[in-house]
Design an enzyme around this catalytic site. Structure first.
Site, PDB file in Angstrom:
ATOM      1  CB  VAL A  88      -0.958  -0.020   1.217  1.00 59.03           C
ATOM      2  CG1 VAL A  88      -1.620   1.328   1.415  1.00 59.03           C
ATOM      3  CG2 VAL A  88      -1.994  -1.104   1.025  1.00 59.03           C
ATOM      4  CG  ASP A 112       9.314  -0.161   5.587  1.00 60.38           C
ATOM      5  OD1 ASP A 112       8.265  -0.327   4.937  1.00 60.38           O
ATOM      6  OD2 ASP A 112       9.784  -1.043   6.359  1.00 60.38           O
ATOM      7  CB  THR A 124      -4.136  -3.741  10.432  1.00 61.68           C
ATOM      8  OG1 THR A 124      -4.527  -3.848   9.055  1.00 61.68           O
ATOM      9  CG2 THR A 124      -3.844  -2.297  10.766  1.00 61.68           C
ATOM     10  CB  CYS A 134      -7.503  -7.999   2.360  1.00 61.35           C
ATOM     11  SG  CYS A 134      -6.306  -6.688   2.069  1.00 61.35           S
TER      12      CYS A 134
HETATM   13  N1  LIG Z   1      -1.880  -5.441   0.236  1.00 58.74           N
HETATM   14  C1  LIG Z   1      -3.100  -5.128  -0.117  1.00 58.74           C
HETATM   15  O1  LIG Z   1      -3.560  -5.567  -1.162  1.00 58.74           O
HETATM   16  C2  LIG Z   1      -3.958  -4.202   0.725  1.00 58.74           C
HETATM   17  C3  LIG Z   1      -5.111  -3.670   0.148  1.00 58.74           C
HETATM   18  C4  LIG Z   1      -5.885  -2.808   0.899  1.00 58.74           C
HETATM   19  C5  LIG Z   1      -5.532  -2.518   2.201  1.00 58.74           C
HETATM   20  N2  LIG Z   1      -4.419  -3.066   2.758  1.00 58.74           N
HETATM   21  C6  LIG Z   1      -4.078  -2.701   4.131  1.00 58.74           C
HETATM   22  O2  LIG Z   1      -3.005  -1.775   4.119  1.00 58.74           O
HETATM   23  C7  LIG Z   1      -2.170  -1.949   5.274  1.00 58.74           C
HETATM   24  C8  LIG Z   1      -0.741  -2.202   4.847  1.00 58.74           C
HETATM   25  O3  LIG Z   1      -0.698  -3.403   4.110  1.00 58.74           O
HETATM   26  P1  LIG Z   1       0.468  -3.751   3.095  1.00 58.74           P
HETATM   27  O4  LIG Z   1      -0.077  -4.845   2.224  1.00 58.74           O
HETATM   28  O5  LIG Z   1       0.995  -2.529   2.448  1.00 58.74           O
HETATM   29  O6  LIG Z   1       1.555  -4.351   4.111  1.00 58.74           O
HETATM   30  P2  LIG Z   1       3.075  -4.778   3.778  1.00 58.74           P
HETATM   31  O7  LIG Z   1       3.425  -5.831   4.721  1.00 58.74           O
HETATM   32  O8  LIG Z   1       3.234  -5.008   2.300  1.00 58.74           O
HETATM   33  O9  LIG Z   1       3.903  -3.469   4.090  1.00 58.74           O
HETATM   34  C9  LIG Z   1       3.961  -2.898   5.340  1.00 58.74           C
HETATM   35  C10 LIG Z   1       5.314  -2.227   5.484  1.00 58.74           C
HETATM   36  O10 LIG Z   1       5.255  -1.488   6.700  1.00 58.74           O
HETATM   37  C11 LIG Z   1       6.518  -1.612   7.339  1.00 58.74           C
HETATM   38  N3  LIG Z   1       6.297  -1.300   8.745  1.00 58.74           N
HETATM   39  C12 LIG Z   1       5.741  -2.031   9.718  1.00 58.74           C
HETATM   40  N4  LIG Z   1       5.640  -1.322  10.847  1.00 58.74           N
HETATM   41  C13 LIG Z   1       6.150  -0.106  10.574  1.00 58.74           C
HETATM   42  C14 LIG Z   1       6.330   1.073  11.320  1.00 58.74           C
HETATM   43  N5  LIG Z   1       5.943   1.151  12.570  1.00 58.74           N
HETATM   44  N6  LIG Z   1       6.912   2.117  10.720  1.00 58.74           N
HETATM   45  C15 LIG Z   1       7.298   2.047   9.441  1.00 58.74           C
HETATM   46  N7  LIG Z   1       7.139   0.962   8.664  1.00 58.74           N
HETATM   47  C16 LIG Z   1       6.577  -0.088   9.239  1.00 58.74           C
HETATM   48  C17 LIG Z   1       6.978  -3.018   7.045  1.00 58.74           C
HETATM   49  O11 LIG Z   1       8.388  -3.123   7.142  1.00 58.74           O
HETATM   50  C18 LIG Z   1       6.483  -3.189   5.596  1.00 58.74           C
HETATM   51  O12 LIG Z   1       7.469  -2.822   4.648  1.00 58.74           O
HETATM   52  C19 LIG Z   1      -2.813  -3.081   6.063  1.00 58.74           C
HETATM   53  O13 LIG Z   1      -3.696  -2.553   6.990  1.00 58.74           O
HETATM   54  C20 LIG Z   1      -3.587  -3.838   4.999  1.00 58.74           C
HETATM   55  O14 LIG Z   1      -4.679  -4.546   5.536  1.00 58.74           O
HETATM   56  C21 LIG Z   1      -3.607  -3.896   2.030  1.00 58.74           C
END
Ligand SMILES: NC(=O)c1ccc[n+]([C@@H]2O[C@H](COP(=O)([O-])OP(=O)(O)OC[C@H]3O[C@@H](n4cnc5c(N)ncnc54)[C@H](O)[C@@H]3O)[C@@H](O)[C@H]2O)c1
Length: 401
Positions: A11, A29, A83, A257
């Site tokens: 995201v 990150d 999350t 998700c």
């Molecule tokens: N992946 C999807 O398709 C998608 C779609 C819609 C919503 N979401 C939601 O978006 C959110 C993020 O998901 P994602 O898929 O991008 O996750 P991800 O695991 O791909 O990326 C998260 C990143 O955040 C970093 N991180 C963790 N804690 C941190 C902090 N305190 N400070 C800085 N960086 C930190 C991690 O190192 C990682 O690189 C979640 O709530 C997810 O449910 C994801």
């Protein structure tokens, strides 16, 4: 605008790529390896081109960092951190808390804080705002808003520009500034009356999918018991031009998700005194699919899988991506091992999983297809074992779910 984006995963990096066309973006990150790779212009996310990163870096409109103080002058901060669920399948907000801490400890002036991470209604109002205030040494009068992310990694037809985006602020000013920010790179903004509506809508979208997938997985089991072809049944039902939406049976649900978000809704429902019965049952049905598949494979193979070489084909949770989070392949491998099988897996898109390399697509007694990537030919899957069980409906000639 100066934008800080916390989390550079699916995201956060996707938003960074779009926002850096119009704004100055700092992507924060905690993972130094990802940050180093991003600063050398290499994207680790499907749908974000390395060339676009290189371009943004060379224009000075993007940099990744592990240093919280690089966020100090941000006018807008977007939170895009995981999350997940904890061991008891309850919401785990520890990443959100740590993002709040970084924001609180580093911002020098008042900013608009937008949460894009998926969470239960009330998260921005009752959790993020008070947590940032708790960790801030001086109160800066930040604004708060929510705009839940709907990105579908790897998808070509819908992206940040043309996917309608829900948003709402805690104050009219926060709402207006959120609209101003996203309108620079999104064509379709949908304002709702409160952050809680946006948060609930996001959870319900994925709950709708989870429940319907469970329903169709139950139908697959009923159809098999009755000797009816489930996919033909679904195609037949799908000819109705209204009031029906087709979902496909599978080995279960995966990704960050669908298996996770409904439990956020169930948890908040329970705290409000309402039992989320559909969500719980749907979870059970989807989580039990791997066991059901293993038992079908066992029955078809003389009633025993003891010492049989079983190859699980495709361990990503969906086709053509390398993402293995919450993949049903994991539960299937456990279920097959519990029945005595010697299990390996093949997935050239994933490559390495749990520190183990993908096995060759050959020489098994049994192959079970969980995910069918475009780059893996059906003919090769059919040649990999004398018995092939297909949960995807894409490998013609295999035994079908
Ligand atoms: N992946 C999807 O398709 C998608 C779609 C819609 C919503 N979401 C939601 O978006 C959110 C993020 O998901 P994602 O898929 O991008 O996750 P991800 O695991 O791909 O990326 C998260 C990143 O955040 C970093 N991180 C963790 N804690 C941190 C902090 N305190 N400070 C800085 N960086 C930190 C991690 O190192 C990682 O690189 C979640 O709530 C997810 O449910 C994801």
């Amino acid at each position: 605008m100066r934008i800080g984006i916390i989390g550079q995963g699916y995201v956060g990096l996707t938003i960074s790529a779009f926002a850096s066309k119009h704004h100055e973006v700092v992507g924060f990150d905690l993972n130094p390896a990802i940050v180093k790779q991003l600063n050398s212009g290499i994207s680790h996310i499907e749908g974000v081109k390395s060339a676009d990163l290189v371009d943004a870096i060379s224009r000075g409109s993007y940099k990744a960092t592990t240093n919280g103080s690089d966020l100090s002058n941000a006018e807008i901060v977007v939170i895009a951190v995981p999350t997940p669920l904890d061991n008891e399948r309850k919401p785990d907000l520890t990443y959100i808390e740590s993002a709040c801490k970084v924001i609180a400890e580093n911002l020098n002036g008042p900013a608009l804080i937008i949460n894009e991470s998926t969470s239960f209604p009330g998260t921005i109002r009752n959790y993020i705002k008070p947590t940032i205030e708790k960790y801030s040494k001086r109160q800066l009068n930040h604004q708060f808003a929510i705009s839940p992310e709907r990105v579908d990694p790897g998808r070509k037809d819908f992206n940040q520009k043309n996917t309608p985006r829900l948003y709402a602020g805690l104050t009219p000013e926060a709402t207006a500034r959120t609209r101003e920010f996203y309108s620079t790179f999104c064509d379709n903004l949908v304002e709702v009356s409160s952050p809680e509506v946006a948060e609930a809508a996001k959870l319900f979208e994925n709950t709708f999918r989870q429940v319907n997938i469970a329903l169709v997985n139950e139908l697959a089991q009923i159809s098999h018991a009755l000797g009816i072809n489930v996919r033909e049944t679904l195609d037949a039902a799908g000819t109705k031009p209204y009031g029906f939406m087709k979902f496909a049976p599978s080995a279960g649900v995966g990704g960050h998700c669908i298996p996770v978000d409904p439990s956020y809704l169930a948890d908040v429902a329970e705290k409000a005194g309402v039992e989320a019965t559909f969500i719980k049952r749907a979870n059970e049905v989807n989580l039990d699919m791997p066991k059901y598949i293993a038992s079908r494979v066992q029955k078809d193979n003389g009633g025993s899988l003891k010492d049989k070489k079983v190859l699980v084909v495709g361990v990503a949770y969906k086709p053509n991506v390398a993402d293995t989070r919450e993949t049903p392949a994991e539960l299937l491998i456990d279920a097959l091992k519990d029945l005595g099988a010697i299990v390996t897996w093949n997935d050239p898109v994933v490559g390495v999983w749990h520190g183990v390399e993908s096995s060759p697509l050959i020489g098994a007694d049994i192959a079970v297809v969980v995910t069918k990537h475009h780059v893996v030919a059906s003919e090769d899957i059919l040649k990999s074992a004398p018995y092939v069980f297909d949960t995807t409906g894409k490998v013609k000639g295999a035994v079908q779910l």
